[in-house]
Design an enzyme around this catalytic site. Structure first.
Site, PDB file in Angstrom:
ATOM      1  CB  SER A 248      44.327  48.117  40.519  1.00 17.48           C
ATOM      2  OG  SER A 248      44.576  46.831  39.990  1.00 17.48           O
TER       3      SER A 248
ATOM      4  CG  ASP B 182      51.159  47.598  34.839  1.00 21.45           C
ATOM      5  OD1 ASP B 182      50.582  47.238  33.797  1.00 21.45           O
ATOM      6  OD2 ASP B 182      50.552  47.820  35.909  1.00 21.45           O
TER       7      ASP B 182
ATOM      8  CG  HIS C  21      47.052  47.298  36.275  1.00 16.39           C
ATOM      9  ND1 HIS C  21      48.286  47.256  36.888  1.00 16.39           N
ATOM     10  CD2 HIS C  21      46.142  46.952  37.220  1.00 16.39           C
ATOM     11  CE1 HIS C  21      48.125  46.903  38.165  1.00 16.39           C
ATOM     12  NE2 HIS C  21      46.838  46.712  38.387  1.00 16.39           N
TER      13      HIS C  21
END
Length: 357
Positions: A82, A247, A250
């Site tokens: 990601s 979050d 990240h």
């Protein structure tokens, strides 16, 4: 040889010869830390919500493409998890792929076509699929690739030897296809704000061990690495509200910009485009070292490049350790180009574990 260098060499050797007994976290440690893991997972990540990543595939440096004397665009591929996909930001131009493609176009004064097949939640074994996807189009073979992977291997306690084996195989396939390869090594998971001690210490140790082993595996296959661990450690810890996304796991847009600034010089140098002298600068603590020692040193300072330098000697392969000067990376939105391979990160959505990358 330092203890970190010995561990990294042992992991890399196990990967090369099929060993699998060296885990990132021991079984006893897992039992002690189970409560910490569950607490961290409740606070970190997307809590099972669908992952949506902005599509950054396309053409960068449109002005160069429009020139009558323009060359064919450089073909640039992003692979990984990601972090490579750009999870956590909302605009294509904020993703690391877009930032690096924009920077590469500006330095090369040439258009750059980006294809991103990174997948949120991916572990190193997914590189087999991603590499196959990138190489599946005979009319689009990459000139250069950037891989960012490893965080999910740590959080899922994948044996480091297995992680490095998959990464080395991916680098080898891409190099055989004629692409330059740069690996942004495993980030420092001890910098994630909600993670508390003792899990923070274990996560940092496991991250750095894997990053050093990734460096050895990559360099021995003809690729280059850039350490992201320390870069995404103290700098993120000092500015968590700016460099982490909503979050708390990240990177934010500014965080991805920081990482791209570290990777861009090596990306350009791999293509012969960076203006710095390639010989080591002693004043910047650069030099030739056995690859295991270079790998161990690289994890101590973010943005440090390691690349193969000399034939194998009595102490194993040698490498050049470089600390290149960083420059601010320009941002731009992509222009639609050729159809990307199906399953590219920009057009995909998936599910990632709350503590995944």
């Amino acid at each position: 040889m330092s203890s970190r260098a010995r561990v990294a060499r042992r992991i890399a050797a196990g990967a090369a010869y099929g060993g699998g007994g060296i885990g990132l976290l021991g079984a006893a440690t897992v039992g002690v830390l189970l409560a910490e893991v569950q607490m961290a997972r409740r606070q970190v990540g997307n809590h099972g919500d669908p992952v949506h990543v902005p599509s950054a595939d396309g053409l960068y440096g449109r002005a160069y493409a429009a020139s009558p004397a323009c060359e064919e665009p450089l073909r640039f591929a992003m692979l990984g998890d990601s972090t490579a996909a750009g999870q956590g930001v909302h605009r294509a131009r904020q993703t690391p792929g877009a930032l690096l493609a924009s920077g590469l176009a500006a330095v090369a004064e040439r258009a750059v076509e980006l294809r991103n097949v990174a997948l949120p939640g991916a572990q190193s074994d997914d590189l087999d699929r991603q590499v196959a996807l990138i190489l599946s189009d005979p009319d689009w073979q990459p000139d250069v690739c950037v891989i960012m992977i490893g965080a999910n291997d740590v959080t899922h306690r994948i044996p480091a030897t297995k992680s490095v084996r998959h990464l080395s195989a991916g680098v080898r396939r891409l190099r055989t296809a004629g692409a330059e390869v740069i690996v942004g090594t495993c980030p420092d998971l001890g910098s994630v704000e909600p993670v508390q001690q003792p899990l923070r210490w274990v996560a940092r140790r496991a991250s750095r061990q894997l990053a050093a082993a990734q460096t050895i595996g990559t360099v021995e296959q003809g690729g280059r690495t850039v350490s992201l661990g320390d870069l995404l450690g103290p700098e993120f810890a000092a500015n968590p509200r700016e460099l982490f996304g909503p979050d708390n796991y990240h990177p934010s847009a500014e965080g991805y910009q920081t990482a791209a600034m570290a990777v861009l010089p090596t990306l350009c140098a791999a293509l012969g485009l960076w203006p710095e002298e390639e010989r080591p600068d002693v004043s910047r603590a650069e030099g030739f070292l056995p690859v295991a020692r270079a790998a161990a040193k690289a994890v101590e300072e973010g943005g440090t490049e390691v690349t193969a330098a000399m034939p194998t000697g009595p102490r194993g392969p040698w490498a050049l350790l470089k600390r290149r000067r960083r420059h601010r990376v320009p941002t731009q939105d992509p222009v639609p180009a050729k159809t990307s391979p199906s399953g590219s990160a920009g057009s995909s959505s998936g599910r990632s574990s709350p503590s995944g990358a």
